[in-house]
Motif scaffolding. Structure first.
Motif, PDB file in Angstrom:
ATOM      1  N   ILE A  32     139.274  93.077  11.672  1.00  0.00           N
ATOM      2  CA  ILE A  32     139.943  93.606  12.697  1.00  0.00           C
ATOM      3  C   ILE A  32     140.606  92.334  13.594  1.00  0.00           C
ATOM      4  O   ILE A  32     141.591  92.801  14.209  1.00  0.00           O
ATOM      5  N   ARG A  35     144.100  92.230  12.276  1.00  0.00           N
ATOM      6  CA  ARG A  35     144.876  93.463  12.636  1.00  0.00           C
ATOM      7  C   ARG A  35     145.358  93.592  14.198  1.00  0.00           C
ATOM      8  O   ARG A  35     146.217  94.086  14.585  1.00  0.00           O
ATOM      9  N   ALA A  36     144.281  93.178  14.911  1.00  0.00           N
ATOM     10  CA  ALA A  36     144.398  93.156  16.280  1.00  0.00           C
ATOM     11  C   ALA A  36     145.731  91.955  16.616  1.00  0.00           C
ATOM     12  O   ALA A  36     145.937  92.094  18.036  1.00  0.00           O
ATOM     13  N   THR A  58     142.416  93.789  24.312  1.00  0.00           N
ATOM     14  CA  THR A  58     141.401  94.245  23.168  1.00  0.00           C
ATOM     15  C   THR A  58     139.989  93.524  23.496  1.00  0.00           C
ATOM     16  O   THR A  58     138.799  94.266  23.335  1.00  0.00           O
TER      17      THR A  58
ATOM     18  N   TYR B   6     151.122  95.477  14.159  1.00  0.00           N
ATOM     19  CA  TYR B   6     149.506  95.106  14.630  1.00  0.00           C
ATOM     20  C   TYR B   6     149.052  96.435  15.099  1.00  0.00           C
ATOM     21  O   TYR B   6     149.735  97.400  15.507  1.00  0.00           O
ATOM     22  N   TRP B   7     147.700  96.546  15.171  1.00  0.00           N
ATOM     23  CA  TRP B   7     147.021  97.814  15.707  1.00  0.00           C
ATOM     24  C   TRP B   7     147.221  97.856  17.229  1.00  0.00           C
ATOM     25  O   TRP B   7     147.530  96.954  17.747  1.00  0.00           O
ATOM     26  N   SER B  12     142.022  98.625  18.705  1.00  0.00           N
ATOM     27  CA  SER B  12     141.278  97.356  18.339  1.00  0.00           C
ATOM     28  C   SER B  12     140.086  97.072  19.042  1.00  0.00           C
ATOM     29  O   SER B  12     139.139  96.534  18.168  1.00  0.00           O
TER      30      SER B  12
END
Lengths: 204, 170
Positions: A32, A35-36, A58, B6-7, B12
């Motif tokens: 995560i 990917r974030a 986030t 990216y997310w 996220s």
């Protein structure tokens, strides 16, 4: 009724199984984070310039999501939250530690968790940060005797918001957390707007 | 291979928060990182010099055998695996040095190193970092987590003008 969660601290799973789940949770955490966009200092340093809100958004969403799960599971009596470890509060070392941490973060563009991701994906600056972390730990171990009293000052134990201002988890802790999270989000967005408009004036 | 994007940051965050809650529900503790660095260094110093077991701070890590047989250490090994898999699938594994346009590489490496030294020290005072203290503490309604988070954020913001060149264009 016996609470089902947390599994480990209520003695329902063995230490080894807990470690195995820890590995899986870590894999999810690393995935995560990467990917974030937390795997590059290019996304972390801008937090302090309000030029990119990705990391802040986030973080806030994560805190509010986890807090919401905690409230639901506690309300339904599925979880005994007193059995979840929350770092005890030490006012003065947290204040000073926070300041040193912030200085380190603007310098390095990393924090410990993100640097692990950066290092395994080939970021040279993350590697330098990790080496620095080991040196810093050594330095702390060697100097702890001299700062021991300060490091343990302002101790308040497991000090949650409801213990500070009254009420309980549902009426005070959760609401204040939501207000702080949303407030921080609004502050960041406002600052970004100001910074963006300054930039476009400079570029004209 | 083309890099994947990216997310979405909010998505996220929802995933990260849910994972953090799973850690609470299973292990009875939140996510963390800095503790693994402290334990690794303690074990390393102990293997060089067994007298290190008497260290006033790190002795507690060594009292129950190997400092590395611990939840947070295993979790961070997982972070290495998960971060690597994600970057591999996204085509993002490559050697690089992230910095602002035209900034000296030597200075960048120096400040990354020095920042690491300071942050390690800070995490021992603050009993955690952005993961173990800020994220996992604030989600559990800890007042201390907010003290740590706001003072870190304030200090970074205050010194940001001094490091403008290092992050130019970001």
């Amino acid at each position: 009724m016996e609470h089902l969660y947390p599994l480990f601290t209520t003695g329902q799973i063995s230490s080894n199984l807990n470690l195995f789940y820890g590995l899986l949770i870590g894999i999810g955490f690393g995935f995560i984070l990467e990917r974030a966009g937390f795997g590059t200092s290019k996304h972390i340093a801008p937090v302090f310039y309000f030029s990119n809100l990705r990391v802040t958004q986030t973080m806030i969403a994560a805190i509010l999501t986890a807090a919401t799960w905690v409230v639901i599971f506690s309300w339904m009596e599925w979880m005994d939250f007193s059995k979840v470890f929350i770092p005890p509060t030490y006012v003065w070392p947290y204040l000073v530690g926070g300041i040193i941490f912030g200085v380190g973060m603007i310098m390095a563009g990393w924090c410990p968790g993100t640097s692990v991701v950066g290092m395994v994906t080939g970021k040279v600056d993350a590697f330098a940060f990790v080496v620095g972390m080991f040196v810093g730990m050594w330095f702390f171990f060697d100097t702890y005797d001299g700062i021991k009293d300060f490091a343990n000052s302002g101790y308040l134990g497991r000090f949650t918001i409801d213990k500070f201002i009254g009420g309980d988890m549902f009426t005070s802790s959760y609401l204040v957390t939501v207000v702080l999270g949303v407030g921080l989000g609004i502050f960041m967005h406002t600052m970004k707007k100001i910074v963006d408009s300054k930039r476009s004036v400079e570029n004209e | 291979m083309e890099e994947k994007g990216y997310w979405n940051p909010v998505l996220s965050g929802i995933l990260l928060g849910t994972l953090l809650f799973i850690a609470y529900a299973v292990a009875g503790q939140g996510l963390g990182a800095s503790g693994a660095f402290a334990r690794t260094m303690a074990q390393l110093l102990y293997s060089v010099d067994p007298d290190f077991a008497h260290n006033a701070y790190a002795g507690k890590y060594l009292r129950h055998g190997n400092a590395l047989s611990n939840w947070i250490v295993v979790e961070v090994v997982g972070v290495m695996i998960g971060g690597f898999i994600s970057a591999l699938l996204a085509g993002r594994i490559k050697q690089s040095l992230d910095k602002g346009e035209g900034y000296s590489s030597a200075k960048r490496i120096f400040f990354a190193f020095l920042g690491g030294v300071l942050i390690a020290y800070a995490t021992r005072l603050a009993r955690g970092c952005t993961s173990g203290q800020a994220l996992s503490g604030a989600s559990g309604f800890s007042v201390g987590a907010w003290i740590f988070m706001l003072s870190a954020f304030g200090a970074g913001m205050f010194l940001a003008p001094l490091f403008k060149k290092q992050w130019k264009g970001l």
